[in-house]
Motif scaffolding. Structure first.
Motif: not given
Length: 486
Positions: A157-177
């Motif tokens: 789930c962490w992996t899925m969460h990060f990949e979704v955020q990154i595909n939206q152009g988010i990186s340093t602003a990724i927060s907890c689920m």
């Protein structure tokens, strides 16, 4: 990209310098003079647009950022990943972060979204299996991970969460689920959960862009597909030129260079022009009637000093007034005459006056923009005319080079003049505005004189033209010295 650094050196020994006076191609407005035979003076004291900066490659920027991370990491004895979070949230100000950390580390970490604002409850779950709150799948507890907030989720789930955020152009602003949790995921935690190389590469690319954007001394070159990063130790709204793609821009905001207008005002002006573009369209026509014989005239050059081809009447393209009046001590064409009683008029009258004022400045702004483009055609005609003279034995190309220098200076002055109109539009009425409009009018008068002489330089005396160039540039420099905010 070839790894080279183009810097300004105080002793002038650098192979490639990139100050406000170099690194420009042959068509740059500012590259107008050969200083080989001129006594060198300190431009930082005489040139209001002087600006020191460096053109860096991505590799050089990464090295610069990593060195800063290492300094903070060693100073506070924290991980590089945590140091990056703190630096990104505090504009890469190491001294400020160190002072806050030593004063109240908990407050710093909470405000930087490294720690939660409330202490997470402790759990004594010794079960070998746990259920993920997201996928609701029982899994072995070794596959669960959390940030400092202690919200546990499974690795998938962490992996899925990060990949979704990154595909939206988010990186340093990724927060907890977890719902309403603002704790940020540090770089090492994210990379630990990204297995696909393309996702890791995309994440690192986005974090690098975020780091550069948050660093006050760095700015990406806005040129298309250009990877150069400009660095200045004194970030100001000054003219920067990319040494690779030659894009000219304001270092502070990244927009087209706009002196003397500041970044906030030019954004307001461009937004207003975009919103009111339909209202202003009717004033953008290329033809006007001669004020003397009323024949239709098309403007085909940059100069505003018009001479009717039918009746030979000399008039101003902007105000249609007699051109002789423009040679007087106070050049009135650029000044907007406010209605002193407008505050006592009706709402409709005030609205009409506001539109009239805007159109006055917009028309002059747009006119100088068009004149800059038309002067490119004038330059081509100038080249053809000089070529004819050279072929006829009337001098050599070297003899006529001063005309190209004059054309470059004209464009430089007109570019500055164009950006004086947004400045004047938003100025409050008073003595300072009167001084500005006086200097603006004087600059405009000298620009038109220079433009007229260049366009009709059949037998122009070189000394007279160079004298006019000197006057125009001094008018421009004086205005910038008095009104350019630094």
């Amino acid at each position: 990209m070839e790894e080279t650094m183009n810097t300004v050196s105080q002793d002038g020994d650098s192979d490639m310098e990139c100050s406000d006076n170099d690194c420009f191609d042959d068509y740059d407005y500012y590259n107008t003079a050969d200083d080989n035979d001129i006594e060198q003076i300190d431009p930082s004291k005489t040139d209001p647009e002087y600006f020191e900066y460096e053109c860096l490659t991505e590799e050089q920027v990464e090295r610069l950022l990593n060195e800063t991370v290492e300094v903070l990491s060693n100073n506070l004895q924290i991980t590089p990943s945590l140091a990056k979070v703190l630096l990104h949230s505090h504009g890469w100000a190491v001294a400020v972060i160190v002072a806050k950390y030593r004063g109240n580390p908990d407050h710093l970490l909470i405000s930087s979204r490294v720690k939660p604002s409330t202490v997470p409850p402790t759990t004594n779950n010794c079960s070998r299996y746990m259920t993920c709150p997201v996928c609701v799948t029982p899994q072995i507890s070794d596959k669960f991970f959390s940030l400092s907030c202690a919200h546990l989720f499974c690795k998938d789930c962490w992996t899925m969460h990060f990949e979704v955020q990154i595909n939206q152009g988010i990186s340093t602003a990724i927060s907890c689920m977890a719902r309403d949790c603002e704790v940020l995921a540090p770089e090492d935690f994210v990379l630990k959960h990204l297995s696909r190389p393309n996702m890791r590469e995309k994440y690192q690319q986005y974090t690098f862009q975020d780091y550069v954007k948050s660093h006050p001394e760095l700015r990406f070159c806005p040129g298309p597909n250009c990877q150069v990063v400009i660095r200045s130790r004194e970030p100001k709204a000054k003219r920067s030129v990319c040494c690779q793609c030659k894009t000219v821009f304001c270092f502070k905001c990244g927009m087209d260079y706009h002196a003397p207008t500041d970044c906030h005002v030019i954004k307001k002006w461009l937004t207003k022009c975009a919103d009111d573009s339909e209202t202003a369209n009717y004033i953008s026509a290329h033809t006007k009637d001669c004020p003397n014989c009323h024949i239709c005239i098309e403007k085909n050059g940059g100069c505003n000093h018009m001479q009717c081809y039918n009746c030979k009447y000399d008039f101003c393209w902007m105000c249609l007034g007699d051109w002789k009046a423009h040679g007087s001590e106070y050049y009135e064409c650029s000044r907007y005459k406010e209605n002193p009683n407008i505050a006592h008029e009706s709402v409709h009258a005030q609205a009409r006056e506001a539109l009239k004022k805007y159109l006055h400045y917009y028309e002059r702004w747009e006119n100088h923009s068009k004149s800059l483009k038309l002067e490119a055609h004038t330059l081509e005609k100038l080249k053809a005319r000089i070529n004819q003279k050279v072929m006829a034995g009337l001098g050599t190309w070297i003899d006529w080079q001063y005309l190209f220098t004059a054309a470059g200076l004209l464009a430089k002055c007109r570019y500055t003049l164009q950006y004086t109109y947004p400045y004047a539009y938003y100025m409050e009425t008073g003595p300072r505005k009167e001084l500005f409009e006086y200097q603006q009018a004087q600059l405009e008068a000298e620009i038109e004189n220079l433009s007229w002489k260049i366009e009709r330089a059949e037998t122009t005396d070189r000394g007279d033209l160079e004298n006019q160039m000197d006057i125009a540039e001094k008018r421009r420099t004086t205005l910038l010295k008095d009104f350019l905010d630094v």
